[in-house]
Each structure stands twice: as C-alpha cells, then as structure tokens.
Design an enzyme around this catalytic site. Structure first.
Site, PDB file in Angstrom:
ATOM      1  CD  GLU A 101     -72.623 -63.003   1.766  1.00 46.46           C
ATOM      2  OE1 GLU A 101     -71.979 -62.559   0.925  1.00 46.46           O
ATOM      3  OE2 GLU A 101     -72.079 -63.935   2.422  1.00 46.46           O
ATOM      4  CG  HIS A 148     -66.648 -31.913  -0.023  1.00 46.47           C
ATOM      5  ND1 HIS A 148     -66.842 -30.539  -0.186  1.00 46.47           N
ATOM      6  CD2 HIS A 148     -66.111 -32.218   0.906  1.00 46.47           C
ATOM      7  CE1 HIS A 148     -66.155 -30.071   0.994  1.00 46.47           C
ATOM      8  NE2 HIS A 148     -65.709 -31.282   1.604  1.00 46.47           N
ATOM      9  CE  LYS A 166     -70.666 -69.333  -3.187  1.00 50.93           C
ATOM     10  NZ  LYS A 166     -70.034 -69.780  -2.181  1.00 50.93           N
TER      11      LYS A 166
HETATM   12  O1  PA5 Z   1     -69.626 -65.009   4.155  1.00 51.39           O
HETATM   13  C1  PA5 Z   1     -69.749 -65.909   3.227  1.00 51.39           C
HETATM   14  O2  PA5 Z   1     -69.934 -67.061   3.690  1.00 51.39           O
HETATM   15  C2  PA5 Z   1     -69.510 -65.790   1.913  1.00 51.39           C
HETATM   16  O3  PA5 Z   1     -69.088 -64.487   1.605  1.00 51.39           O
HETATM   17  C3  PA5 Z   1     -68.167 -66.438   1.407  1.00 51.39           C
HETATM   18  O4  PA5 Z   1     -67.156 -66.027   2.135  1.00 51.39           O
HETATM   19  C4  PA5 Z   1     -67.966 -66.131  -0.024  1.00 51.39           C
HETATM   20  O5  PA5 Z   1     -69.017 -66.710  -0.793  1.00 51.39           O
HETATM   21  C5  PA5 Z   1     -66.695 -67.122  -0.477  1.00 51.39           C
HETATM   22  O6  PA5 Z   1     -67.112 -68.420   0.014  1.00 51.39           O
HETATM   23  P1  PA5 Z   1     -65.859 -69.350  -0.090  1.00 51.39           P
HETATM   24  O7  PA5 Z   1     -64.811 -68.978   0.978  1.00 51.39           O
HETATM   25  O8  PA5 Z   1     -66.353 -70.647   0.344  1.00 51.39           O
HETATM   26  O9  PA5 Z   1     -65.130 -69.177  -1.489  1.00 51.39           O
END
Ligand code: PA5
Length: 457
Positions: A284, A313, A427
């Site tokens: 990410e 394996h 989202k």
């Molecule tokens: O790293 C990030 O920003 C994302 O992976 C969020 O943690 C994830 O989308 C969840 O978001 P939130 O904590 O707002 O529910």
C-alpha cells in the site's frame, strides 16, 4: 539483530547481484534522505516514528479491565488489524484459543473479523457468546465499509441480547470522527489514533497496543524494542544503518535489476502474520501510479509471503529455477522458545536414523541455511535478518525496522508512502453502489464488466 546482505552482491552471485559501486553511488542520496526525514520528523510530519515514546497509561488501564472477558473480538481491516494479528500470532501460545483459561495466563480468547464475509460472521456468532465478549472496533476513519458492517451487526445483537451493552465495546479511532461521536453518546471507552498516523503505520498506537495488552503481550518491552531500533535507524551512514541498507538494496534490485517481487521468508510459523502485516505495509505504501511531482510511473514491487520450511515444498522450486525477478529476505531465529529432541529410535533405517539425537530447532536452522545456500548457488539475491529470539522486544524492533525501510523506499522511489489512492477509489465505488448519499456521481463511472462469460453446470 543482524542483517546479512552479502548474498545480494555481484561479488557473491555474479551478474544477478548488485554491484558494490551501485550501493556506494547511493550513499549521498541516502544521506540527503536521512536529513530530510529528520527535518520532517522534527516538524511533526512523521508522527508514527514518535509513537513508541508516547505514554500508554490509558491503554494499560482499559486493557486491565478488559482482560476479564472470555472472548476478545477485534473488528478492523488492513492497518487496523494486521499489526494486532501479527503480534498475537508471534507472542501468544500457538493454540491460545484452544487452551483452558489458566493455561493462557488468564487472558481472553482472541477472534478477528477483518472482512465482511457473511459466512464467517455467522460462524463466529455460532461460536462465541456475545454477553461474554468484549469488542474492540478499530477504524481510523470510522467509515470503512467492512469493519462498519461488522460493528453495526454486533451493535444490534449486543443491544438486543445483552443488558449493559455499552460495557462490551471499546472504540479505537481518529479524533473527532464519527466513531468518536458515537462512543461519546453511547459511553463506550475510546482510544485515539493520532491524526497524522496512517493505518499501516499505527501498530505502536492504541490500534496495535490495546489488543496486544489485553492478550497479555508485554507492550512496554515491545515499545523499548521499537525505541532501540529507532536509535539504530538514526545513523545517517547506510553501511551502519540496517534499514537504510535494506532499502538501498531493494531499491537497486527493483530499479537496476528489474526484480519486481520481494519475498519475506521467516523460519517460524509464529511470524507468518508478521509477513501479512509487512506485505500490506509494503504494497500500500509503495505501489503507486505517480511520483510526488505527478509523473506517471506505476511503480512498486510485489511482496510475497513464504514460510520456512513449509514453502520449501511449494515455492522454492520457482525461487531457485524460475525467472530472475525476485529478492528473498529470510528471517532467521537464533533461539526458539522450545527445544524438541528427536529420539534415535529407528536404528538401521538409514533414511531416518540421521535425525536421531538432533533437535527440531537444529533442523529448522539447518533448513534455513541450506535454502540460503541453494539460492546463492543458483545466483538468486538473498539476504537474512537474524533475530536472537521471538519476543516482545524483537517484534518491536522488527516492526519499527520495516516501517523505516518502507519510508526510505518511498523517498528513493519519490512516491508518497503514506497515502493509498488506489484503496480509496475502491471504497468510494462501494459507497456509490451501496447507496451512500454524496457518492451518486460515482455511479456514472461504473461499468458492468459482465458481458462475456462461460456458464457450466
Ligand atoms: O493502511 C491504511 O491506511 C489502510 O490499510 C487502512 O488501515 C484500512 O483501509 C482501514 O482503514 P480504517 O482504519 O480507516 O478503517
């Protein structure tokens, strides 16, 4: 801890390795990045780096009360769940939930809802009694559909079937967001994720620390591990700084050698979810369409989980003989918590006798070394992080280490490691399709791609 990086180098594995000159050429850039990061940190822009120095009294106090429950259910996704899952898997008993309470140090059983899978949800409701469950809803935005769906359903069920339902929730969220408002109205205890800390960098905030504390993990030790790593990562010279060296090697592997897969392979099942946490952090943060100055680059390398010795394996054949497109990072554990001696019981069976008199620990470490050797013989770039043992301190060190690595990688690639526009897009389309007001305009962008198909019965 140690980072062995010799097997990444041209001098060891020939042309598939990285030339020492290329690392030397990066020294100046790393020094400027170091200066820039220090400046940004001093201005409060890298808040995640200072989390291990924050007071933890309120976390500990709420956690002490929370331990009484029979079941502890974490609702969260991505950065709001992987850190806790990784810590629990690494530091609690491997069969925690199956043990009687006294054998899990009086701690609750641990469950996670990190999806919106109706079958998993229904299955969990069949398994746990809500009136003996504490639910920690972790969402920085308070608006992510999957955890909010789980929360809404649990909220409804709790209200319907338990008396003092407010006692069954602890909220962990952003200051001033929707969940904080709701917590104030309902009287749910609320822990705050600082505004400037992104989900995947939040493991040292209440998002990761509260669940860990409820489960009996020594969060003070974990934070001292993180602070210790911070002191090591402050060294500006990449030859002295393991995080800078790691980032430099991965960056050169990507950009000079074109290796676009980065494998993390711990030799411990207890670290399997640390790899999931790391994969999310890496993917990410670094998988980006544009650079900071808006050039389209579509950059990033794909993190891949591989668990030693199991995946010897499964994936190792590909690593050794497949395309030259990956780097492999081992995590080697010097001392396992248990010693399992292998008995010399089968005399005369050549194929099995050799194991007798050794330990499982010895076998695991030998397998790691043998795999490393095989990869090196096949001229595959690999490096090894060695940790003395898996404990709260080393988990703090490792997680802080990877956060710094990813931050520096972001700088080297000139991308913003702290946003996730590709996630936000999904989202928003979900909001539009599910009828959230304010997102109607997105409907126009949605094409149904189900025109061509093959059906069978
Ligand atoms: O790293 C990030 O920003 C994302 O992976 C969020 O943690 C994830 O989308 C969840 O978001 P939130 O904590 O707002 O529910």
């Amino acid at each position: 801890m140690k980072l062995y990086y010799g097997n990444m180098l041209e001098s060891r594995i020939g042309g598939s390795g990285i030339a020492i000159g290329a690392i030397e050429a990066l020294e100046g850039r790393i020094k400027s990045i170091d200066a820039e990061l220090k400046r940004n940190r001093a201005e409060g822009q890298l808040q995640f780096m200072d989390l291990p120095y924050e007071p933890i009294d309120s976390i500990v106090n709420i956690a002490n009360e929370a331990q009484e429950c029979e079941n502890f259910l974490l609702i969260g996704i991505g950065g709001s769940s992987w850190g806790s899952i990784a810590l629990h898997t690494a530091l609690s008993h491997p069969y925690h939930n199956l043990l009687p309470r006294d054998k899990r140090c009086g701690r609750p059983r641990f469950f996670v809802l990190d999806n919106c899978d109706p079958d998993e949800f229904a299955g969990l409701m069949d398994t746990i009694e809500l009136d003996r469950t504490l639910i920690n809803v972790v969402s920085k935005s308070g608006a992510t559909p999957e955890p909010m769906a789980n929360f809404l359903k649990c909220y409804e069920l709790m209200k319907r079937y338990t008396g003092r339902y407010a006692e069954h929730f602890v909220i962990t969220t952003d200051e001033g967001g929707v969940l904080m408002r709701l917590a104030a109205e309902e009287g749910f205890p609320c822990l705050v994720i600082p505004k400037g800390v992104g989900g995947r960098f939040s493991v040292f905030s209440p998002a990761g620390l509260f669940p860990a504390a409820v489960l009996g993990i020594d969060i003070k030790e974990m934070l001292s591990g993180a602070r210790h790593m911070d002191s090591i990562c402050k060294k500006p010279d990449l030859w002295q700084n393991p995080a800078y060296m790691f980032a430099a090697l991965e960056y050169l592997a990507m950009t000079v050698k074109g290796y676009n897969i980065s494998v993390l392979m711990p030799y411990s099942r207890r670290l399997r979810h640390l790899v999931n946490w790391y994969m999310q952090l890496w993917a990410e943060s670094l998988g980006k369409e544009q650079t900071r100055d808006n050039k389209t680059v579509n950059t990033g390398s794909t993190p891949l989980k591989s668990i030693g010795a199991t995946d010897q394996h499964s994936l190792l054949q590909l690593f050794n003989e497949g395309p030259f497109d990956k780097t492999i990072t081992f995590i080697r554990v010097e001392n396992y918590a248990n010693k399992v001696e292998l008995p010399p019981v089968l005399h005369g069976y050549n194929e099995l006798e050799y194991l007798g008199g050794h330990t499982m620990e010895e076998l695991m470490k030998t397998e790691q070394f043998a795999t490393q050797l095989a990869l090196t013989n096949h001229r595959r770039p690999n490096k090894t992080i060695e940790i003395p043992e898996i404990d709260a301190f080393s988990m703090g060190e490792l997680m802080y280490f990877f956060e710094v690595v990813v931050t520096v990688m972001g700088e080297l690639l000139n991308v913003n490691a702290f946003d996730q526009p590709g996630v936000e897009e999904g989202k928003m389309l979900t909001y539009a399709l599910m009828g959230r007001s304010g997102y109607e305009h997105k409907i126009g962008e949605i094409m149904r791609e189900e025109g061509e198909f093959i059906e069978w019965q």
